[in-house]
Design an enzyme around this catalytic site. Structure first.
Site, mmCIF file in Angstrom:
data_model
loop_
_atom_site.group_PDB
_atom_site.id
_atom_site.type_symbol
_atom_site.label_atom_id
_atom_site.label_comp_id
_atom_site.label_asym_id
_atom_site.label_seq_id
_atom_site.Cartn_x
_atom_site.Cartn_y
_atom_site.Cartn_z
ATOM 1 N N ARG A 95 4.949 -13.559 9.466
ATOM 2 C CA ARG A 95 5.923 -12.332 8.916
ATOM 3 C C ARG A 95 7.428 -12.144 10.024
ATOM 4 N NH1 ARG A 95 2.275 -8.481 9.095
ATOM 5 N NH2 ARG A 95 4.043 -7.030 9.615
ATOM 6 N N GLU B 26 0.873 -1.184 0.258
ATOM 7 C CA GLU B 26 0.217 -0.023 0.184
ATOM 8 C C GLU B 26 0.924 1.270 -0.388
ATOM 9 O OE1 GLU B 26 -2.639 0.791 3.618
ATOM 10 O OE2 GLU B 26 -4.175 1.966 2.461
ATOM 11 N N LYS C 4 4.045 0.964 10.575
ATOM 12 C CA LYS C 4 4.510 2.472 9.594
ATOM 13 C C LYS C 4 3.880 3.480 10.792
ATOM 14 C CE LYS C 4 2.927 0.308 5.228
ATOM 15 N NZ LYS C 4 1.845 0.187 4.499
#
Ligand code: ATP
Ligand code: MG
Length: 587
Positions: free
Chosen positions: A293, A58, A303
């Site tokens: 992950r 994204e 983020k």
């Protein structure tokens, strides 16, 4: 710098793909060369790519080391199996996305050494290019009775969704006629309704034990400008709805994501099967696979937290050499090959774990050691005067450019009467087992002569400002007399007259603690106050600090000339990593 790709290790995804290929699962797959619904794909030829994966960032932030794991995995699998990996911007969230991030992401995937083109396909895609498909598919779902417009508020929807132990409650709008939902959906699209007043929901099962199947929202109203489509749309698809459709339009075979999406897989399959049944999507459909992950010690990767570090000035921007962003790591001196090596060493698993930051540092050392040129730097200089060395004499010394690479040849540098040495290489009153300079002791000037320390000069505060020694003329390295005297100490030096001055930034880990954001603690409390020390040092003459150049400075570690600040005339160097892991030894 090291271009040799690490030998691929097997993992559960390779096993799955091997199986799929052996069974010819994609043998009948057609691909029109461009994303599209069944009507387009069915006119295509057999897909020349044996598999298709994708990396779907994204564009709402900078890539970090966790993304590198996903990049190396997806692009690596495509390379290994003669497939294609698409770079797809998952830009369905208008508010937080920006072209700046798109550009930075493209830049860093390329920097890591990957390419999304396959034969004559470009394979750079934007989910926002599919907005019309999402919308057309949504109308089809409504008409088929698989979706309805719900006029409950977001709070009401949340409250009636139920919990892990309690079933949800059907919306009063759930059974409204399809043409009523269709009319409202069109009004939503046409901007007739405010944000939050209604939403399109899939009609699945409010009693499902999987909360993701309790009539998830497909479309919400957002009167917001999008960085690519501007004001064209005021409804935007939810991630769970957009993602499987994006994968299917692009003919993705293996859609690899992180474990937190495991519970979404039933919905992923539900939506694709409904759309395929309606003839909108072509078989074979993509399949979602999950892997653990990357979590690492001594960094944060959220983020939001990275943005906070930048916005509040705890670091000097996204590319601060202490940041775990790829731009930060690059500036710190990490090479693309070192990051690929790190990701290969990580392997791929379904079990969550936390990787020690030292594993990343070791990958950099292992990449640079065989190829980084060697040089000498003095970081905490004190003057050494060889009192019996003629004032105007220059003795040329030689050393390998890289001891692992004899073909790289020798470097040459001058030895003169006045040298810079490391302050810690002299002690007036040494402890036991100190083998470097102290009055009466002999050491070798590396690649030069043996010298005997005769004393030192101090200022009024008792600080040593100069060390004196005499050199032993017949003992130069590489000459027959070199071994005539045995010494235990070997110190690095640079000729004071010839040394190149440089600003050197000694970076250390940004956080003092291995788990800066564990529990509900404030990660800012764990910031290491000594993570950047700026000093003035001296470099071996001939060290040309072209931005991005790497060296190993003997005894000190790997350094890189800063990409932004360094010029050959005014070098600014960053320490990338020390030669050994100093954190493992308790610092
Ligand atoms: P968010 O979705 O919260 O904005 P994100 O880190 O998931 O953040 P994306 O841009 O969605 O960011 O990530 C792109 C891809 O990178 C996704 O497929 C995601 O699974 C993968 N990814 C992100 N973080 C990691 C990580 N720590 N380890 C492995 N893969 C990751
Ligand atoms: Mg994400």
């Amino acid at each position: 710098m090291n271009s040799a790709a690490p030998a691929p290790v097997s993992n559960f995804l390779r096993t799955i793909i091997d199986n799929d290929l052996a069974q010819g699962r994609y043998a009948q797959k057609r691909w029109a060369g461009t994303p599209g619904p069944a009507a387009v794909q069915n006119t295509g030829s057999p897909d020349p790519a044996r598999i298709r994966t994708r990396f779907p960032p994204e564009p709402n932030g900078y890539l970090h080391i966790g993304h590198a794991k996903s990049i190396c995995l997806n692009f690596g699998l495509a390379q290994h199996y003669q497939g294609a990996c698409h770079l797809r911007f998952d830009d369905t969230n208008p508010e937080k996305e920006d072209q700046e991030y798109v550009d930075a992401i493209i830049d860093m995937v390329k920097w890591l050494g990957y390419d999304w083109s396959f034969q004559n396909e470009t394979n750079l895609y934007f989910a926002s290019d599919y907005f019309q498909f999402f919308y057309d598919f949504a109308e089809a779902l409504v008409l088929a009775g698989h979706a309805y417009v719900d006029e409950q508020s977001p709070d009401e929807m949340r409250a009636t969704r139920g919990t892990l132990t309690e079933k949800g409650v059907n919306s009063p709008w759930r059974d409204r006629p399809a043409n009523e939902s269709l009319k409202l959906l069109r009004e939503m699209r046409d901007g007739k309704h405010p944000d939050g007043s209604m939403a399109l929901r899939a009609k699945i099962d409010m009693a499902s034990p999987n909360i993701n199947l309790r009539d998830p929202v497909l479309y919400r109203i957002r009167h917001a400008a999008h960085h690519r489509t501007g004001e064209a749309w005021c409804i935007y698809p939810m991630y769970a709805w957009a993602h499987p459709v994006e994968d299917a339009l692009e003919g993705i075979t293996h859609s690899i994501c992180t474990l937190e999406f495991e519970d979404q897989r039933p919905f992923y399959d539900w939506i694709l099967n409904r759309l395929a049944d309606l003839g909108l999507l072509a078989h074979p459909l993509p399949h979602q696979y999950e892997f653990a992950r990357l979590n690492m010690t001594y960094i944060v990767t959220s983020k939001r937290k990275l943005l906070q570090l930048v916005r509040e000035g705890h670091v000097d921007g996204w590319d601060d050499p202490r940041m775990p962003t790829l731009v930060g790591l690059r500036r710190r001196g990490y090479t693309p090959a070192s990051i690929r090596l790190f990701c290969e060493r990580l392997g791929v698993s379904k079990a969550d774990s936390r990787i020690d930051y030292a594993v990343l540092e070791q990958a950099l050392r292992d990449d640079l050691d065989p190829c980084a040129p060697r040089s000498v730097a003095v970081l905490d200089p004190v003057k050494l005067v060889l009192t019996n060395f003629p004032e105007d004499h220059t003795e040329l010394c030689h050393a390998p450019r890289n001891p692992h690479d004899p073909a790289a040849g020798q470097r040459e540098f001058p030895l003169t009467r006045e040298l810079w040495i490391e302050r810690e290489d002299f002690m007036e009153e040494p402890p036991k087992k100190y083998f470097r300079l102290f009055p009466g002791n002999k050491v070798r000037l590396k690649y030069g002569f043996i010298i005997e320390c005769t004393g030192c000069t101090k200022d009024e505060h008792g600080n040593v400002v100069e060390v004196q020694a005499q050199y032993l003329p017949d003992t130069k390295s590489g000459t027959p007399g070199a071994d005539s005297i045995k010494v235990k100490g070997n110190i690095t030096w640079v000729s004071a007259r010839h040394a190149v001055p440089a600003e050197i930034r000694l970076y250390d880990r940004l956080f003092r603690e291995a788990h800066p954001d564990a529990g509900d603690r404030n990660f800012l409390d764990a910031i290491n106050p000594d993570s950047c020390q700026v000093i003035q040092g001296w470099l071996e003459p001939g060290t040309v600090a072209t931005p991005g150049a790497h060296w190993q400075f003997e005894r000190l570690g790997y350094f890189v000339a800063d990409r932004e600040l360094s010029t050959p005339a005014k070098p600014v160097l960053n320490r990338s990593v020390t030669l050994k892991d100093s954190w493992a030894q308790g610092k």
